[in-house]
Design a protein around this motif. Structure first.
Motif: not given
Length: 250
Positions: A86-104
């Motif tokens: 998205g657009k840059k937001i003053p005073g903010c940062v982005y933290r990225i996460y991932s979840k891997e699917k295993k089985g169901t």
């Protein structure tokens, strides 16, 4: 003679006590002024930080749809995906996460990284696996940080390349009224980079704004739960989406 000496000593003692008292009062006044100035100094950053937070929230709200935050993805390789945050937001940062699917089920979330930029490349993904990727918008105030928004999870399959080229997705029905025992299957038209349009069901993911009203399974079938209104989002792995307004009646 003795009386004069005693009187002089008494005068000197009183003078000394007065000087000590005066210096003590001056020191207290200095401490009081210092404390007041510190309080004023401490108050100003708090106010400015609060204003900055309000401004950041205002900036973020301009990017939301139905008060929800969406991200987009572009496949770089079988183990790399580039996210648009998205657009840059003053005073903010982005933290990225991932979840891997295993089985169901999906494994616990892993933090992939933090960035102040509007894009982030997720690396180290396993081939031919399904993941949920999402971002948190964090407002920073000195050493402290506060999560002000979490994105809708983006479901991707690293083995699929065609799905990431979907640049338009259109639900066949954008309005849907259901009775409690009635169901509805979501059908969509997708447009690829090659301008091909077709009605089919690729690897879509679904998100319900109010999960107490309806639920949606992996096949895109909406099942009513109780009377009310909500919005169902159908999303492609690229992050493009369309929404269906659902009303459940008696």
């Amino acid at each position: 003679m003795k009386k004069r000496i005693q009187r002089s000593a008494l005068i000197l003692l009183c003078t000394g006590l007065l000087c000590i008292a005066g210096s003590d009062m001056s020191a207290r006044a200095d401490v009081s002024e210092t404390t007041e100035s510190q309080e004023i100094t401490n108050t100003v950053p708090k106010d400015s930080a609060l204003d900055a937070r309000k401004e950041a929230v205002r900036e973020l709200k301009g990017q939301l749809d139905e008060n929800l935050y969406f991200i987009k993805a572009k496949r770089l390789s079988s183990s790399k995906v580039k996210l648009s945050l998205g657009k840059k937001i003053p005073g903010c940062v982005y933290r990225i996460y991932s979840k891997e699917k295993k089985g169901t089920k999906y494994k616990a979330a892993k933090r992939k990284g933090t960035t102040s930029k509007t894009t982030y490349t997720v690396t180290g993904l396993s081939k031919k696996k399904q993941y949920k990727l999402y971002a948190e918008v964090l407002f920073q105030n000195g050493d402290k940080s506060e999560v002000i928004k979490k994105s809708v999870p983006l479901v991707i399959k690293t083995g699929e390349s065609k799905e990431f080229r979907i640049n338009t997705i259109t639900a066949k029905r954008n309005e849907c009224t259901l009775y409690k025992k009635q169901t509805h299957k979501i059908r969509c038209a997708v447009k690829l980079n090659g301008n091909r349009i077709c009605y089919r069901q690729p690897a879509f993911s679904y998100y319900v704004k109010n999960k107490s009203i309806v639920k949606v399974n992996a096949k895109g079938i909406i099942t009513p739960l109780k009377k009310g209104k909500t919005v169902v989002f159908v999303m492609a792995p690229s992050g493009v989406y369309d929404k269906i307004n659902v009303t459940v009646v008696k």
